[in-house]
Scaffold this active site. Sequence first.
Site, PDB file in Angstrom:
ATOM      1  N   GLY A 188       0.801  -1.222   0.000  1.00  0.00           N
ATOM      2  CA  GLY A 188       0.000   0.000   0.000  1.00  0.00           C
ATOM      3  C   GLY A 188       0.829   1.265   0.000  1.00  0.00           C
ATOM      4  O   GLY A 188       0.353   2.321   0.418  1.00  0.00           O
ATOM      5  N   ARG A 189       2.051   1.153  -0.452  1.00  0.00           N
ATOM      6  CA  ARG A 189       2.966   2.320  -0.490  1.00  0.00           C
ATOM      7  C   ARG A 189       3.247   2.895   0.903  1.00  0.00           C
ATOM      8  O   ARG A 189       3.650   4.048   1.045  1.00  0.00           O
ATOM      9  CB  ARG A 189       2.438   3.427  -1.424  1.00  0.00           C
ATOM     10  CG  ARG A 189       2.347   2.990  -2.885  1.00  0.00           C
ATOM     11  CD  ARG A 189       3.754   2.664  -3.396  1.00  0.00           C
ATOM     12  NE  ARG A 189       3.792   2.325  -4.824  1.00  0.00           N
ATOM     13  CZ  ARG A 189       3.940   1.095  -5.315  1.00  0.00           C
ATOM     14  NH1 ARG A 189       4.027   0.058  -4.497  1.00  0.00           N
ATOM     15  NH2 ARG A 189       4.031   0.887  -6.601  1.00  0.00           N
ATOM     16  N   MET A 190       3.025   2.068   1.941  1.00  0.00           N
ATOM     17  CA  MET A 190       3.310   2.511   3.313  1.00  0.00           C
ATOM     18  C   MET A 190       4.716   2.043   3.695  1.00  0.00           C
ATOM     19  O   MET A 190       4.928   1.303   4.658  1.00  0.00           O
ATOM     20  CB  MET A 190       2.251   1.942   4.276  1.00  0.00           C
ATOM     21  CG  MET A 190       0.865   2.480   3.996  1.00  0.00           C
ATOM     22  SD  MET A 190       0.767   4.259   4.293  1.00  0.00           S
ATOM     23  CE  MET A 190       0.669   4.263   6.081  1.00  0.00           C
TER      24      MET A 190
END
Length: 213
Positions: A188-190
Amino acid sequence: MDLSGLREEYGRGGLDLPDLAAEPIEMFERWLRQAVEAGVHEPNAMVVATVSAEGQPSSRMVLLKGFSDEGFVFFTNQASRKGVELAAEPRCALLFPWHPLERQVRVEGTATVLPDEDVTAYFASRPRGSRLGAHASHQSRVVASRDELATAYAEAEAAFPDDVPVPDEWGGYRVRPEVVEFWQGRPGRMHDRLVYHRTGPDLEAWRTERLAP
Ligand SMILES: Cc1cc2nc3c(=O)[nH]c(=O)nc-3n(C[C@H](O)[C@H](O)[C@H](O)COP(=O)(O)O)c2cc1C
């Protein structure tokens, strides 16, 4: 070519502040070893970014040839574009792009010229062809043709049938890190971004922080 759908979801692992080594060099060694073990192609290849006197940044790959608490070492032609730029502005940045591990390491620091004995020792360890090439190539300067390079190489071969001395222009740099970021891709691009900064009265200690991805 449509690149809009070209993306990877990252999920190989995570990185938290307690996972960090006390010193960034120790952490770097851990990750470099993992890159070697994972079979990353040229795990010691790094991007070096320099800046011109006019403020124009430029970047290129070089090979990391050593590292220690003192910094990251690479060898090159000191009269090359990067060499000329480092002479005027020694602040520079390094990037290790370890895609298969979904990792990058970013370094900001200051380059100093390596002593002659380090340069001589490393130059002597290079294959003969590379040593001759260092004589034949005035790195970063315009050449009229491939033939011109081939002629210069043949001349170097003839001039140095045995030992190949270190060319006057040739040398190396050690980049003393001021900031070192360890980046691990997450779902999640985290992503995890943990950064070391020099701190303390003599700037020999390190503080760490997490940045938003
Ligand atoms: C994987 C890889 C490793 C390289 N390693 C070096 C190196 O260790 N030293 C070097 O001078 N050039 C190296 N090069 C060539 C540089 O990227 C660059 O073309 C050259 O140093 C001239 O850069 P400059 O004109 O910006 O100074 C390497 C290129 C690649 C793709």
